[in-house]
Design an enzyme around this catalytic site. Structure first.
Site, PDB file in Angstrom:
ATOM      1  N   SER A  45     -11.598  -5.241   0.615  1.00 25.59           N
ATOM      2  CA  SER A  45     -10.537  -4.286   0.277  1.00 25.59           C
ATOM      3  C   SER A  45      -9.215  -5.016   0.083  1.00 25.59           C
ATOM      4  O   SER A  45      -9.004  -6.111   0.641  1.00 25.59           O
ATOM      5  CB  SER A  45     -10.382  -3.256   1.395  1.00 25.59           C
ATOM      6  OG  SER A  45      -9.196  -2.489   1.250  1.00 25.59           O
ATOM      7  N   TYR A  99      -9.920  -1.089  10.435  1.00 26.01           N
ATOM      8  CA  TYR A  99     -10.532  -1.155   9.111  1.00 26.01           C
ATOM      9  C   TYR A  99     -10.106  -2.429   8.392  1.00 26.01           C
ATOM     10  O   TYR A  99     -10.944  -3.168   7.848  1.00 26.01           O
ATOM     11  CB  TYR A  99     -10.121   0.072   8.304  1.00 26.01           C
ATOM     12  CG  TYR A  99     -10.578   0.079   6.866  1.00 26.01           C
ATOM     13  CD1 TYR A  99     -11.863   0.486   6.522  1.00 26.01           C
ATOM     14  CD2 TYR A  99      -9.707  -0.306   5.845  1.00 26.01           C
ATOM     15  CE1 TYR A  99     -12.277   0.499   5.191  1.00 26.01           C
ATOM     16  CE2 TYR A  99     -10.104  -0.293   4.517  1.00 26.01           C
ATOM     17  CZ  TYR A  99     -11.398   0.114   4.195  1.00 26.01           C
ATOM     18  OH  TYR A  99     -11.789   0.120   2.877  1.00 26.01           O
TER      19      TYR A  99
END
Length: 286
Positions: A178, A191
């Site tokens: 990401s 995350y």
């Protein structure tokens, strides 16, 4: 600029993750943008989180390029059946498997089912993920940390361990990281940490498997319109999702899927240990 001027999506929320594509407005755009050219003819791909979002778009594009597909998903049965229909519409076969990638037994079973059905496995796409925003680090419970790491990085290890006996020279592993791995996220601490770990895992595994002719690469999407967004964020954040990118909008899954295709096929035969960045122009990458 006012909040109204920045709106990129209709306001909406879903009450639980991973979220359902069937409930989104508008639906994410998964359709491949061009005819296939046989770049994955005869290949078999297993895609975790393949029922919707980026996973669905990659699955349908792979099918258009000639691959048979297996998708592993948590509990989004309706989305998974729609993805199966779309793959079969491309003239390919789809195997749907429900299960939690955080369980190594599920990962082993999924790979076994793929090999039993198709006789081999050529491409593994680790894509399943979850995220739980918290404004204060004190709000991140041990259970949340365990759950996020178990899905987002432990599951990648487990899938690779299960797949390795079946991968061979010419095979490819593609890991979804990401943009948050590179620029961080103040409300997605756990995350972002898992996504950074995926970058290191990808680079290290690429070095480990290069001598076997197995390529390992990653994709680091920016803000992409997937079910994870309305099932994660409050209405105001969903309304402005992607507005802070240079392109001033979120990306669509079919704008990300070609990165996976490139890394899965022989077009990237001299590339391993790298990460592609379909992120709307965010300059924070390495």
């Amino acid at each position: 600029m006012s909040s109204e001027q920045q709106q990129t999506m209709p306001p909406q929320v879903q009450d639980k993750q991973p979220g359902h594509e069937t409930e989104m407005n508008p639906r994410p755009d998964y359709e491949p943008r061009y005819p296939g050219s046989g770049r994955l003819n005869g290949k078999v791909a297993l895609i975790t989180g393949g029922d919707s979002g980026i996973g669905r778009a990659a699955a349908v594009l792979f099918a258009r390029e000639g691959a048979d597909i297996a998708i592993l998903y948590l509990n989004e049965g309706k989305d998974a059946q729609e993805t199966k229909r779309l793959i079969e519409r491309e003239g390919r076969t789809c195997l749907t498997i429900a299960g939690d990638v955080g369980d190594p037994n599920v990962c082993r079973s999924a790979v076994d089912q793929v090999v039993q059905r198709f006789g081999k496995l050529d491409v593994l796409v680790n894509n399943a993920a979850e995220q739980h925003p918290k404004k204060d680090i004190a709000e991140i419970t041990p259970d949340q940390i365990d759950r996020t790491f178990r899905t987002n990085i432990f599951g990648y290890f487990y899938m690779v361990q299960a797949a390795m006996p079946h991968l061979k020279k010419g095979s490819a592993i593609i890991n979804t990281t990401s943009v948050t791995a590179y620029r961080g996220s103040s409300e997605l601490l756990d995350y972002s940490a898992t996504k950074g770990a995926i970058v290191a895992f990808t680079r290290s595994l690429a070095q480990k498997l290069a001598s076997e002719g197995i390529r390992v690469n990653g994709v680091a999407p920016g803000p992409i319109w997937t079910p994870l967004i309305p099932s994660t964020f409050p209405v105001e954040k969903v309304k402005q999702f992607g507005a802070n990118t240079p392109m001033k909008r979120p990306g669509q899954p079919n704008e990300v899927a070609p990165s996976y295709l490139f890394l899965a096929c022989e077009d990237s035969s001299y590339i391993t240990g790298t990460v592609l960045h379909p992120n709307g122009g965010d300059p924070t990458e390495a």
